[in-house]
Design an enzyme around this catalytic site. Structure first.
Site, short mmCIF file in Angstrom:
data_model
loop_
_atom_site.label_atom_id
_atom_site.label_comp_id
_atom_site.label_asym_id
_atom_site.label_seq_id
_atom_site.Cartn_x
_atom_site.Cartn_y
_atom_site.Cartn_z
CB CYS A 270 -0.93 0.00 1.21
SG CYS A 270 -1.93 -1.47 1.28
C1 UGA Z 1 -1.54 0.53 5.50
C2 UGA Z 1 -2.43 1.42 6.36
O1 UGA Z 1 -1.95 1.42 7.72
C3 UGA Z 1 -3.88 0.92 6.33
O2 UGA Z 1 -4.71 1.81 7.07
C4 UGA Z 1 -4.35 0.89 4.87
O3 UGA Z 1 -5.67 0.41 4.75
C5 UGA Z 1 -3.43 -0.03 4.08
O4 UGA Z 1 -2.08 0.47 4.18
C6 UGA Z 1 -3.93 -0.01 2.66
O5 UGA Z 1 -3.80 1.02 1.99
O6 UGA Z 1 -4.56 -0.98 2.23
P1 UGA Z 1 -0.35 -1.85 5.83
O7 UGA Z 1 0.29 -1.64 4.51
O8 UGA Z 1 -0.95 -3.16 6.14
O9 UGA Z 1 -1.52 -0.77 6.07
O10 UGA Z 1 0.80 -1.60 6.89
P2 UGA Z 1 1.09 -0.66 8.14
O11 UGA Z 1 0.82 -1.38 9.39
O12 UGA Z 1 0.46 0.66 7.97
O13 UGA Z 1 2.67 -0.50 7.97
C7 UGA Z 1 3.22 0.03 6.78
C8 UGA Z 1 4.72 0.03 6.85
O14 UGA Z 1 5.19 1.01 7.77
C9 UGA Z 1 5.34 -1.30 7.32
O15 UGA Z 1 6.46 -1.59 6.52
C10 UGA Z 1 5.76 -1.03 8.75
O16 UGA Z 1 6.84 -1.81 9.14
C11 UGA Z 1 6.14 0.44 8.65
N1 UGA Z 1 6.06 1.15 9.95
C12 UGA Z 1 4.85 1.40 10.52
C13 UGA Z 1 7.22 1.61 10.55
O17 UGA Z 1 8.35 1.40 10.04
N2 UGA Z 1 7.13 2.30 11.73
C14 UGA Z 1 5.93 2.56 12.32
O18 UGA Z 1 5.93 3.22 13.38
C15 UGA Z 1 4.77 2.08 11.71
#
Ligand code: UGA
Length: 443
Positions: A270
């Site tokens: 995403c």
């Molecule tokens: C993300 C959004 O959080 C969802 O709300 C959205 O619906 C989804 O994309 C989408 O567009 O379908 P997702 O891709 O599952 O969800 O993952 P996240 O949990 O948001 O994490 C994204 C990335 O950021 C990961 O690689 C995670 O490791 C990284 N991250 C997240 C960090 O490095 N630090 C943080 O503090 C949080």
């Protein structure tokens, strides 16, 4: 309400199963007959906690039907569009599947009696519902949107690994459309679905709803890139520690503490796709999305910080064995799409290292993607055995439990690079491990 869901990928299947959990009858349609067969036999085609249990319950209760025959009239009252919108080479979204499914639904509208609502859950840039989907539906159905059938934009905010929870407890519901009565109908439906737990529902235009999705993901990605930039500052400051800085700023309620975990960068299906898409969209309409572009640039460089730290520990990488704990783009998923492990592995291999990787869920996917480029371990201990350096790439819970003693006993040389800040630096250093971490300066 009887529901059709077009596209049984992560969003579609979770949406379908979560409606079944609430007692609704759902027909799931996907052109991939192999996928449909899997789902019909109760197997989720991808890893998502508690999805498979929900899927089996839905099948047992007779609430979920699936078909690969997209021309079938599903006798439903509403159709969700949940097909993928992959990236084109210039970063913009490819609408092939969207166009296909709009045409399919349009044809089924021809023979439907009663008012049918079409809902766009797929992530699409502003203007897609109005300028692409609506004309196709109207042409195929020989009917008018807002008069003969309804059309709303209804973006999803499901996180991989937490998707079933997010579907059950959304923070908010966004509905975009041009007919007040369509907006009201969908609002009434969600009030029925969520009852007393209904979150705030925002009713707006198609375009605002579409943009909310991109603005949301871009903001979150920007927040992570921001803390990663601060981490890189901390890394070069004696006594610096991004964990303390993140806590310090996160307590300001205007900033908030979530999405301030510094690490090796964001990945997944995403954030990378959506930031590139909104940036390309901005370019197309003559607006520079400078902050979004900067977030992308920070993120492209961040995985290489891991390699830099490994080199600081052990110098030349030629012939050295590097253990990577975690391959998936984040914990609780087997998804390797845009995972930071991929550029890390490519750079380590380029520098002549021998790479061994372990992941609790992503190894089958990693084997398809990486073939024999790296070795695959059967456990964390197997992975770090005789390694010259270990990098924590994904913060799986099972890695958090590995004690410094295990690293000391198992590795050839006890070098640990914590790319996700899961360990207590002083415990590792006191145990005699050469330890470094993202956003942690020299002591
Ligand atoms: C993300 C959004 O959080 C969802 O709300 C959205 O619906 C989804 O994309 C989408 O567009 O379908 P997702 O891709 O599952 O969800 O993952 P996240 O949990 O948001 O994490 C994204 C990335 O950021 C990961 O690689 C995670 O490791 C990284 N991250 C997240 C960090 O490095 N630090 C943080 O503090 C949080």
């Amino acid at each position: 309400m009887r529901i059709s869901v077009f596209g049984l990928g992560p969003v579609g299947l979770v949406t379908a199963v979560s409606f079944c959990k609430k007692g609704y009858s759902v027909v799931g349609i996907d052109t991939d007959s192999y996928r449909v067969e899997l789902i019909r036999s109760g197997d989720a085609p991808f890893f998502e906690p508690s999805l498979e249990t929900g899927l089996r319950e839905a099948l047992d209760a007779g609430l979920l039907k699936t078909t690969s025959d997209s021309s079938v009239n599903t006798e439903s009252d509403m159709s969700y569009i949940t097909v993928g919108t992959p990236s084109s080479p210039d970063g913009s979204i490819d609408l092939t599947y969207i166009r296909g499914v709009a045409s399919t639904i349009g044809k089924t509208l021809l023979s439907r009696n009663g008012y049918h609502l079409v809902l766009v859950k797929s992530t699409v840039t502003p203007g897609t519902a109005r300028n692409v989907i609506k004309p196709i539906l109207e042409k195929e159905a020989h009917k008018l949107a807002g008069t003969d059938f309804g059309l709303c934009s209804n973006p999803e905010f499901l996180r991989e690994g937490r998707a079933m929870y997010d579907a059950e407890f959304p923070d908010r519901i966004i509905i975009g459309g041009e007919s007040q009565s369509d907006l009201d109908k969908l609002e009434a439906f969600y009030n029925e679905v969520y009852g007393a737990n209904t979150p705030t529902i925002i009713k707006t235009t198609y375009e605002n709803a579409e943009l909310i999705k991109y603005a949301n993901n871009s903001f979150l990605a920007m927040k992570v890139s921001y803390i990663n930039m601060i981490a890189n500052l901390c890394q070069n400051i004696k006594g610096g520690d991004v964990e303390h800085v993140a806590k310090g700023i996160g307590l300001d309620r205007r900033i908030g503490s979530l999405f301030l975990r510094a690490g090796l960068g964001w990945g997944g299906s995403c954030f990378p796709k959506d930031l590139n898409a909104i940036s390309a969209y901005g370019n197309n309409i003559g607006v520079k999305t400078a902050l979004i572009n900067a977030a992308i640039t920070v993120n492209e460089n961040q995985p290489l910080k891991a390699v830099e730290l490994v080199e600081r520990h052990i110098g030349d990488l030629k012939g050295k064995k590097i253990a990577l704990l975690g391959l998936a783009f984040k914990p609780d998923t087997d998804d390797l799409r845009e995972a930071v492990s991929i550029p890390i592995i490519a750079t380590l291999l380029e520098k002549g290292a021998q790479v061994v990787g372990y992941d609790p869920a992503a190894i089958p996917n990693a084997k398809i993607l990486l073939r024999d480029k790296i070795q695959f371990a059967t456990s964390p201990v197997d992975c770090i055995r005789d390694a010259d350096c270990c990098v924590i790439v994904t913060e799986w819970d099972e890695f958090k439990k590995i004690s410094p003693a295990v690293f000391l006993e198992t590795m050839r040389r006890p070098n640990v690079v914590d790319g996700r800040r899961i360990y207590d630096p002083s415990a590792f250093r006191q145990a005699g491990i050469k330890f470094s971490a993202i956003g942690l300066g020299e002591t």
